[in-house]
Write a protein that holds these residues in place. Structure first.
Motif, PDB file in Angstrom:
ATOM      1  N   ASP B 227       0.846  -1.188   0.000  1.00  0.00           N
ATOM      2  CA  ASP B 227       0.000   0.000   0.000  1.00  0.00           C
ATOM      3  C   ASP B 227       0.889   1.249   0.000  1.00  0.00           C
ATOM      4  OD1 ASP B 227      -1.751   2.007   0.470  1.00  0.00           O
ATOM      5  OD2 ASP B 227      -2.660   1.117   2.265  1.00  0.00           O
ATOM      6  N   LYS B 228       0.926   1.932  -1.129  1.00  0.00           N
ATOM      7  CA  LYS B 228       1.836   3.081  -1.307  1.00  0.00           C
ATOM      8  C   LYS B 228       1.542   4.181  -0.292  1.00  0.00           C
ATOM      9  CE  LYS B 228       4.790   2.370  -4.578  1.00  0.00           C
ATOM     10  NZ  LYS B 228       4.446   1.171  -5.229  1.00  0.00           N
ATOM     11  N   GLU B 229       0.275   4.423  -0.064  1.00  0.00           N
ATOM     12  CA  GLU B 229      -0.130   5.486   0.860  1.00  0.00           C
ATOM     13  C   GLU B 229       0.424   5.211   2.259  1.00  0.00           C
ATOM     14  OE1 GLU B 229      -4.470   7.057   1.635  1.00  0.00           O
ATOM     15  OE2 GLU B 229      -4.168   6.474  -0.482  1.00  0.00           O
ATOM     16  N   LEU B 231       3.027   3.402   2.989  1.00  0.00           N
ATOM     17  CA  LEU B 231       4.473   3.554   2.995  1.00  0.00           C
ATOM     18  C   LEU B 231       4.855   5.035   3.148  1.00  0.00           C
ATOM     19  CD1 LEU B 231       5.541   1.062   0.165  1.00  0.00           C
ATOM     20  CD2 LEU B 231       5.431   0.681   2.641  1.00  0.00           C
ATOM     21  N   GLN B 232       4.037   5.869   2.477  1.00  0.00           N
ATOM     22  CA  GLN B 232       4.244   7.312   2.588  1.00  0.00           C
ATOM     23  C   GLN B 232       4.103   7.758   4.042  1.00  0.00           C
ATOM     24  OE1 GLN B 232       4.937   8.820  -0.449  1.00  0.00           O
ATOM     25  NE2 GLN B 232       5.651  10.508   0.831  1.00  0.00           N
ATOM     26  N   GLU B 233       3.052   7.310   4.676  1.00  0.00           N
ATOM     27  CA  GLU B 233       2.749   7.715   6.050  1.00  0.00           C
ATOM     28  C   GLU B 233       3.814   7.249   7.033  1.00  0.00           C
ATOM     29  OE1 GLU B 233      -2.094   7.561   5.450  1.00  0.00           O
ATOM     30  OE2 GLU B 233      -1.087   6.052   6.665  1.00  0.00           O
ATOM     31  N   LEU B 234       4.474   6.128   6.668  1.00  0.00           N
ATOM     32  CA  LEU B 234       5.491   5.587   7.573  1.00  0.00           C
ATOM     33  C   LEU B 234       6.595   6.598   7.866  1.00  0.00           C
ATOM     34  CD1 LEU B 234       6.013   1.886   6.379  1.00  0.00           C
ATOM     35  CD2 LEU B 234       5.065   2.655   8.551  1.00  0.00           C
ATOM     36  N   LYS B 235       6.789   7.520   6.920  1.00  0.00           N
ATOM     37  CA  LYS B 235       7.821   8.534   7.113  1.00  0.00           C
ATOM     38  C   LYS B 235       7.565   9.350   8.374  1.00  0.00           C
ATOM     39  CE  LYS B 235       8.931   9.879   2.416  1.00  0.00           C
ATOM     40  NZ  LYS B 235       9.013  11.100   1.645  1.00  0.00           N
ATOM     41  N   ASP B 236       6.241   9.496   8.667  1.00  0.00           N
ATOM     42  CA  ASP B 236       5.864  10.309   9.830  1.00  0.00           C
ATOM     43  C   ASP B 236       6.379   9.719  11.144  1.00  0.00           C
ATOM     44  OD1 ASP B 236       4.554  11.800   7.994  1.00  0.00           O
ATOM     45  OD2 ASP B 236       2.593  10.862   8.351  1.00  0.00           O
ATOM     46  N   LEU B 237       6.682   8.437  11.150  1.00  0.00           N
ATOM     47  CA  LEU B 237       7.123   7.797  12.385  1.00  0.00           C
ATOM     48  C   LEU B 237       8.514   8.280  12.799  1.00  0.00           C
ATOM     49  CD1 LEU B 237       5.994   4.113  11.757  1.00  0.00           C
ATOM     50  CD2 LEU B 237       4.765   5.936  12.956  1.00  0.00           C
ATOM     51  N   ALA B 283      11.205   1.760   8.702  1.00  0.00           N
ATOM     52  CA  ALA B 283       9.868   2.233   8.332  1.00  0.00           C
ATOM     53  C   ALA B 283       9.957   3.422   7.397  1.00  0.00           C
ATOM     54  CB  ALA B 283       9.090   2.602   9.593  1.00  0.00           C
ATOM     55  N   ALA B 284      10.811   4.331   7.737  1.00  0.00           N
ATOM     56  CA  ALA B 284      10.860   5.581   6.984  1.00  0.00           C
ATOM     57  C   ALA B 284      11.380   5.380   5.566  1.00  0.00           C
ATOM     58  CB  ALA B 284      11.738   6.569   7.735  1.00  0.00           C
ATOM     59  N   LYS B 285      12.225   4.344   5.406  1.00  0.00           N
ATOM     60  CA  LYS B 285      12.826   4.173   4.090  1.00  0.00           C
ATOM     61  C   LYS B 285      11.984   3.315   3.145  1.00  0.00           C
ATOM     62  CE  LYS B 285      16.783   2.521   5.294  1.00  0.00           C
ATOM     63  NZ  LYS B 285      18.088   1.869   5.093  1.00  0.00           N
ATOM     64  N   LEU B 286      10.946   2.647   3.691  1.00  0.00           N
ATOM     65  CA  LEU B 286      10.211   1.674   2.873  1.00  0.00           C
ATOM     66  C   LEU B 286       9.559   2.250   1.619  1.00  0.00           C
ATOM     67  CD1 LEU B 286       8.513  -0.842   5.334  1.00  0.00           C
ATOM     68  CD2 LEU B 286      10.297  -1.287   3.662  1.00  0.00           C
ATOM     69  N   ILE B 287       9.464   3.545   1.556  1.00  0.00           N
ATOM     70  CA  ILE B 287       8.866   4.164   0.382  1.00  0.00           C
ATOM     71  C   ILE B 287       9.739   3.960  -0.852  1.00  0.00           C
ATOM     72  CG2 ILE B 287       9.893   6.444   0.846  1.00  0.00           C
ATOM     73  CD1 ILE B 287       6.353   5.748  -0.550  1.00  0.00           C
ATOM     74  N   ASN B 288      11.012   3.707  -0.629  1.00  0.00           N
ATOM     75  CA  ASN B 288      11.890   3.438  -1.766  1.00  0.00           C
ATOM     76  C   ASN B 288      11.881   1.943  -2.082  1.00  0.00           C
ATOM     77  OD1 ASN B 288      12.734   6.154  -1.533  1.00  0.00           O
ATOM     78  ND2 ASN B 288      14.187   5.502   0.076  1.00  0.00           N
ATOM     79  N   ALA B 289      11.662   1.658  -3.334  1.00  0.00           N
ATOM     80  CA  ALA B 289      11.567   0.256  -3.744  1.00  0.00           C
ATOM     81  C   ALA B 289      12.835  -0.503  -3.380  1.00  0.00           C
ATOM     82  CB  ALA B 289      11.306   0.164  -5.239  1.00  0.00           C
ATOM     83  N   LYS B 290      13.975   0.173  -3.499  1.00  0.00           N
ATOM     84  CA  LYS B 290      15.233  -0.504  -3.211  1.00  0.00           C
ATOM     85  C   LYS B 290      15.309  -0.931  -1.751  1.00  0.00           C
ATOM     86  CE  LYS B 290      20.033  -0.404  -3.059  1.00  0.00           C
ATOM     87  NZ  LYS B 290      19.924  -0.792  -1.664  1.00  0.00           N
TER      88      LYS B 290
END
Lengths: 1064, 357
Positions: B227-229, B231-237, B283-290
């Motif tokens: 869920d892309k959204e 993953l985006q929100e995870l940055k907030d952590l 958590a914060a980095k999961l938005i990057n596919a790598k």
């Protein structure tokens, strides 16, 4: 226009990809009947098209309906080039033409292409509206039912058996027409398939006409064959037995309660005894209450009163009542027998050929059996010039049939039963063969006058067969003693010699029947029929095969034919000797279902004789085999012989144990007639051997006068004996026979597995006869071993109806094809069966009581003379009592044994269940899985070469299945070589048979057989071609467990197994 | 002298489970015969080697003929060529789609491409599984992947319906598809100790909680992608480690809760900040596919290895993660409770599953 054929094309599925670009197909369908063709719309770009067409209607003559198949072609539409054919479906309309068979053909049928095999399926609906046509000169014979089954079909009863019908039609083989050089293999194959469809339709129609002429309504034991004569043409011929059949109303016969499949007749004869009550005044006490018990356990008492009343009237109606006077004649019964014979004879003599393709009969029909009669002739094929007048072929068969008829006469018989015909063709030489069993039949089913149908119709189905005994009794009038013989000894009556004992056509030792002690029986009996259900048999039976290979010089034309004709008698003689030896080695005295096949090749002749050996209680116990050396000089040689003798004796003893042959000991007294000069020996029926004379001279250790002597005078004989001993015994838990049922096994489960196995063996050049024999024999033995191994998961089981066909497709190639059914029987049910058998023995005891009683009566009638017969009879009585008890105790023993093995082997069995394949495991598993996977969309269709399905009742015959397929490939290696190619093809044939049966509304094929499997290969060109012809009867059956509501015990037992086997 | 042709065809197709397994394992006919002879079937049934060879060839041929049907298991039920009882059909399918754990570990997370297929001979040598069997397993993965890739709806259910597989096997395939799609790295040396079942369990967690299908039930969703959204929100952590107060507060809450309850309290207290940073950074980095690909290696490096070197037991880990997760909710300035729960739920169960030798 007496018929309207309607067809509707619903849908297709799993179609092949015809357009590589789109990976899809634009399919449409052509529906063709006669010269009329309809087309569906193109259903674009789909592998699962839904055409849902209108009803295509064909208005046609019923003659065409019988001859022509409905031809459905599926094509791929191509805008720019010619449309590509995907495949075809031929539908035989015939089942729809008979009111009692199927009413509609509806279902998924495989689309077949002769080059690619099955390519998807098509869903069709076919119906026929038939208008009545009362035209006397009509050429059609709609409504005549055809059955492959060689007995009276299960849900019918025979009102009359009219006799032999035959017909043949010939045509040019399209494969050999000039046009074949320019057309594609596919076109040529399709032309051939279509032609054979047409020809079999025509043949069936013509035979139907003959049946109607005779006043019948059905053909039973319909046997149709193709002779691919190559250049000279294509012959399709058929024989059968015309009958008048009547459908048994759906009321349940009492037999349904028996888990055993033994034919209804077995139980029906019991009431026959009861029938005597009003006729013969029986006043003595004890038996009567007992008898009452029998009644109640066997049939609803209601049918009883009905039956007796009708039979009373029948007594007075029978045209033959006037001959009561004849009965008072001597105890030998000669005149009366003769009279009886005369009558039947007159009935039979009106027929050109008193032949019957039936192999099993309603009780009371088959009176005496003479022996096997066979005839062969070698012919040179020539081109059939005028297909409409196939005179030469007709004349050939006529000749052979005449010969058979005269053989039968020589045996004192007026009829031939279990009759069949076959051919073997190599290049331009053709061997025609016919064989059957000479017999004397009761005239009951063959009266010429109109039957008292009224009474028959009013009868309960139960009594029809049992009328046999009554009727004979009626015929006998007051002569109880004579009528008695016919009635009381159904178990041995057929063994009594039909010929004049002072005029025996061949050397034979006669003794008094070991059952009744009144009539003479031969020492061995060979027949082509099934074992009569009522026969008294000791122990179990087994498959016996004689195999022989003979080299022959290559020759052409007439020379070749002469060489072959000269070889044939030797071949037959040796086959016969082998059979006899093997029979003795197993301690048995009779062969049933004997089938001798002789196949001709360029450089050799192949002979294969298969039969089921049994020990008939009525016949004397066979002596052992004695080896005698010609030159008793050397000590080592003597030793060698005695070693061999020991081996043979051991084998006999082992076999007796294996097949549970422990006949009651009777006082040995051979009343054999002096052996007459071998006047004219029937070709096949060579009983005993010349050596029997010597036996009496040599005092042999066996002490029996009928010991069989084998002389070792050269190496050949040594080889022969070795060969005799190399037949490996069947592995534990397996039995085998080539007849319908195996004596001694009753508690079949519903797990059946029909199979076809084909092997082709390449020989090296320059083999001696001995070498060839060994190879051929090993080939058959190994094939059997493979079958046992394959089917090991069904143990305990019996391979029934093992049908071997041999062929020499090419020089140095031997092809053996086997079709059979493996049927497992239940160990667990043994207990219950034991109980049942107990019941049976009780009944037996009762009937025996009856016998005694009657016997007493008889004694009373002639008390004056101290009856010389009384002592042997009494003895045999004791004997049969003994045997009954023996059987019972052996059952118990077996049970104990089984219990032992179960206990001991429990660990082993579980472990093997884990890893090995196993159907029986499936049996227990499928119980639950059946429910969980009920979503399977393909209905299970069972196939069996037998005429019945164990644990089930056939409720409807849907029509004959007779299909012919050709498959060809030009990419043999890619299809997995010859084995891969044939494997696929046979699987495809099975699939098509099943699909057509399911479309008719059936769930099984009975009396299935693969009559032709012609395989040709050319590995260098990467090509192969195969032709297969199969036939059978499509039926609908229901499980007995589903039918039953009364007997709870048996129900619980059978539901268990039936559920389990549904999946198999 | 030779047998030129030898076939056996039953109305009900006879299939020996043992031979089927040998065929699936990629044995040649001759090898299979050897194995069978050693298995003692000959003595049991009074058979000869010749009989065994004939039977094995015959069975192999049958299986080969069935193979194309097994590629589309639904066809097996309504084809007409072979009459196979339903329970046997199920067995055939189940075994055909079964795979070796050692094999799947080699290709798990790799792209199911021709390139990977070319390397299968290496995998074969390494695992001792025949190349033939490797190919079958690989093709199965690829086939399932291709079919469900474009399908909507729940992944496991799709696999089960299209391939008629039993539940557990369908779940395993879901994991394989999921790993292949997201290309998770599983081959690094540090991950070698993990079994396929460990990964399959984690995949199940991810599929059930982190994909789009996990939150809405709309049929549009696809289970194969995260869920892309979310993953985006995870940055907030990230605030949990960037905000010094929050970090200290969090630490003291956890320490209070754990004091006296664990033998590794001191190590825990000393390492808290490191561990927390590790988890939140993942958590914060999961938005990057790598970084998604490195998810498991990160978990091991950032959390599991430090704990293991301090000799935490899995009970300790469980206790720690429970309190670590729950304490966050007591922090007054922290607002992203839902994301935190969704994130930590999966992390916790994954770590617990992966925390073994």
């Amino acid at each position: 226009m007496p018929g309207k054929l309607k067809a509707k094309i619903v849908a297709g599925r799993h179609l092949p990809v015809m357009d590589r670009a789109s990976d899809l197909t634009d399919a449409f369908v052509e529906v063709k009947f006669g010269n009329t063709t309809f087309k569906t719309d193109v259903y674009p770009k789909s592998l699962n098209p839904q055409w849902n067409s209108e009803w295509f209607k064909f208005e046609v003559d019923d003659e065409d309906l019988q001859d022509e198949p409905l031809q459905i072609t599926v094509l791929d539409h191509d805008t720019y080039s010619a449309n590509d054919a995907i495949g075809k479906v031929y539908i035989d309309i015939d089942p729809l033409l008979c009111s009692e068979a199927a009413t509609v053909i509806s279902g998924w049928l495989p689309i077949y292409d002769t080059i690619h095999g099955i390519r998807g399926e098509i869903n069709v609906l076919v119906k026929v509206d038939l208008f009545n046509d009362l035209n006397r000169f009509r050429q059609s014979s709609c409504g005549v039912k055809f059955f492959c089954t060689t007995s009276i079909p299960r849900c019918y009863r025979a009102i009359m058996v009219h006799g032999f019908v035959e017909e043949l039609v010939v045509n040019e083989d399209p494969e050999y027409q000039w046009i074949d050089r320019i057309r594609t293999p596919r076109a040529s194959n399709e032309a051939r398939q279509r032609l054979i469809f047409l020809m079999s339709g025509e043949l069936q129609r013509k035979i139907g006409l003959k049946v109607l002429e005779m006043g019948g309504n059905a053909v039973v034991g319909y046997l149709q064959c193709f002779d691919l004569e190559g250049e000279s043409g294509l012959v399709v011929r058929a024989i059968g037995t015309a009958c008048t059949l009547e459908k048994i109303s759906s009321t349940l016969p009492a037999t349904a309660t028996h888990p055993s499949n033994s034919s209804p007749s077995k139980d029906m004869k019991e009431p026959g005894f009861g029938e005597e009550a009003p006729g013969v005044p029986l006043s003595s006490g004890p038996p009567t209450p007992l008898r009452a018990q029998t009644f109640s356990s066997f049939s609803p008492s209601k049918s009883y009163s009905r039956q007796s009343s009708s039979s009373d009237t029948e007594l007075s109606l029978t045209p033959k009542t006037g001959m009561g006077s004849g009965g008072s004649a001597g105890k030998e019964g000669g005149p009366l027998k003769a009279l009886l014979r005369q009558q039947t004879q007159s009935a039979l003599e009106q027929r050109e050929y008193p032949f019957f393709t039936l192999a099993a009969f309603p009780p009371g029909f088959l009176l005496h059996v003479g022996g096997v009669v066979s005839a062969r002739s070698v012919k040179l094929l020539d081109r059939i010039h005028n297909p409409d007048e196939p005179e030469t072929r007709d004349a050939w068969w006529e000749e052979i049939r005449q010969e058979i008829k005269s053989h039968a006469k020589a045996l004192g018989c007026h009829a031939v039963v279990g009759y069949s015909e076959s051919t073997s063709i190599c290049e331009e030489v053709c061997i025609l063969s016919a064989s059957g069993t000479a017999a004397i039949l009761s005239s009951r089913f063959m009266q010429d006058g109109p039957l008292d149908t009224e009474h028959r119709l009013s009868r309960q189905p139960l009594c029809v067969f049992s009328t046999g005994s009554e009727r004979v009794e009626g015929d006998m009038g007051s002569s109880a003693s004579l009528g008695f013989e016919e009635v009381v000894s159904p178990g041995c009556g057929f063994c009594h010699i039909p010929y004049d004992e002072l005029n025996i056509p061949f050397p034979a030792q006669l003794t008094y029947c070991y059952c009744c002690r009144r009539y003479k029986v031969p020492d061995v009996l060979f027949t082509t029929i099934d074992l009569p259900t009522e026969a008294n048999v000791t122990g179990k039976g087994c498959l016996i095969q004689a195999r022989l290979c003979r080299t022959k010089k290559k020759a052409q034309g007439e020379g070749n034919a002469t060489v072959i004709s000269n070889l044939l008698p030797f071949l037959e003689y040796e086959l016969h000797t082998q059979l006899m030896n093997k029979l003795k080695l197993r301690g048995m005295n009779a062969l049933f279902g004997l089938r001798i096949q002789i196949s001709v090749g360029e450089t050799m002749l192949l002979g294969l004789a298969s039969a089921t050996g049994v020990y008939l209680t009525a016949l004397p116990s066979p002596g052992g085999i004695q080896i005698a050396g010609k030159t008793p000089s050397d000590i080592t040689y003597e030793q060698h012989i005695s070693n061999m003798q020991k081996k043979i004796n051991d084998t006999i003893a082992k076999n007796k144990e294996l097949y549970e042959i422990n006949p009651p000991e009777v006082v040995e007294e051979i009343i054999g007639s002096p052996i007459p000069e071998p006047r004219q020996r029937s070709r096949l029926f060579r009983s005993q051997s010349e050596s029997s004379d010597e036996v009496s001279e040599l005092d042999l250790s066996h002490g029996k006068k009928d010991a069989f002597v084998l002389e070792i005078d050269d190496t050949d004989a040594v080889e022969d004996i070795h060969a005799l001993l190399t037949d490996s015994p069947t592995p534990a838990g397996f039995y085998s026979c080539n007849t319908e049922i195996m004596p001694g096994i009753q508690n079949w489960t519903s797990a059946i597995q029909m199979f076809t196995s084909v092997r082709v063996f390449r020989l090296n050049a320059n083999l001696t006869n001995q070498g060839l024999n060994k190879i051929f024999s090993d080939l058959c033995e190994n094939l059997l071993k493979s079958l046992y191994f394959k089917l090991r998961s069904m143990v305990p089981c019996c391979l029934c109806h093992l049908n071997f066909t041999v062929a020499i497709p090419e020089d140095e190639l031997i092809q053996v094809a086997v079709t059979a059914v493996a049927m497992s029987f239940d160990k667990e049910q043994l207990l219950e069966n034991g109980k049942q058998s107990g019941e049976k023995t009780l009944i037996k005891a009762i009937t025996e009581n009856d016998e005694q009683l009657q016997f007493n009566l008889e004694l009373n009638a002639e008390t004056s003379a101290p009856n010389p017969l009384s002592s042997p009879k009494g003895l045999s009585e004791v004997g049969s009592h003994l045997s009954a008890r023996d059987r019972c105790s052996s059952w118990i023993e077996q049970l104990k044994l089984k219990a032992h093995t179960i206990r001991r082997g429990s660990v082993k069995t579980t472990s093997s269940m884990e890893k090995a394949s196993p159907l029986p495991e499936g049996r227990s598993r499928s119980l639950r899985s059946n429910r969980s996977y009920s979503g399977s969309s393909v209905a299970v269709v069972k196939m069996t070469p037998l005429s019945f399905i164990p644990g089930a009742k056939i409720i409807k015959y849907l029509g004959i299945i007779n299909m012919f397929f050709i498959r060809e490939t030009t990419s043999l290696r890619e299809e997995g070589g010859v084995s891969g190619f044939l494997h696929t093809f046979i699987a495809e044939v099975f699939a098509m048979v099943r699909a057509h049966v399911a479309a008719l509304g059936g769930n099984a094929v009975v009396s299935y057989s693969m009559k032709e499997c012609v395989f040709m290969e050319n590995p260098n060109k990467n090509q192969a071609q195969c032709l297969i012809n199969v036939s059978g009867d499509a039926v609908m059956f229901v499980r007995e467990s589903e039918l039953e509501s009364t007997s709870v015990q048996t129900q619980s037992a059978t539901t268990h197994t039936s559920n389990g086997a549904e999946g198999t | 002298m030779s047998v030129e042709l030898d076939v056996f065809v039953g109305n009900t197709t006879i299939m020996d489970k043992e031979v089927y397994q040998l065929w699936l394992n990629g044995y040649t006919v001759n090898d299979a015969v050897k194995v069978r002879i050693e298995g003692g079937v000959m003595e049991e049934c009074e058979a000869s080697a010749e009989v065994l060879l004939s039977d094995t060839m015959d069975q192999y041929r049958t299986f080969q003929m069935c193979e194309r049907l097994l590629h589309h298991p639904a066809k097996l039920a309504n084809q007409l060529l072979f009459q196979i009882p339903p329970d046997r059909q199920a067995m055939l399918i189940e075994r055909y789609y079964a795979f070796d754990d050692s094999f799947v570990r080699e290709v798990l997370g790799k792209k199911l491409s021709k390139g990977t297929k070319k390397d299968l001979d290496d995998v074969s040598t390494k695992t001792g599984i025949t190349l033939k069997s490797c190919r079958r397993q690989f093709d199965n993965f690829k086939r399932v992947f291709k079919v469900v890739e474009e399908l909507k709806g729940p992944l496991v259910e799709n696999i089960r319906q299209h391939f008629l597989l039993p539940d557990q096997l369908a779940r395993d395939y879901a994991a394989i598809v999921f790993f292949a799609n997201n290309r998770f790295e599983t081959g690094k040396k540090k991950l070698h100790y993990l079994t396929f079942q460990d990964f399959a369990f984690c995949a199940g967690q991810l599929i059930n909680n982190w994909t789009l299908g996990a939150v809405d039930n709309i049929m549009e969703d696809m289970d194969v992608d995260l869920d892309k959204e979310f993953l985006q929100e995870l940055k907030d952590l990230k605030i949990l480690i960037t905000d010094k107060d929050l970090l200290d507060q969090h630490k003291s809450l956890v320490c209070t809760a754990l004091r006296g309850k664990t033998n590794v309290f001191n190590e825990m207290e000393a390492n808290f900040k490191n561990l927390s940073r590790g988890l939140v950074n993942i958590a914060a980095k999961l938005i990057n596919a790598k970084d998604v690909r490195d998810f498991f290696i990160d978990l091991v490096e950032k959390f599991i290895e430090p704990c293991r070197s301090d000799k935490w037991t899995s009970i300790d880990v469980n206790l720690y993660l429970t309190h670590y997760t729950n304490s966050v909710h007591i922090l007054d300035t922290f607002k992203h409770h839902a994301v935190w729960t969704r994130y930590m739920g999966v992390i916790k169960s994954c770590i617990l599953r992966m925390y073994h030798d």
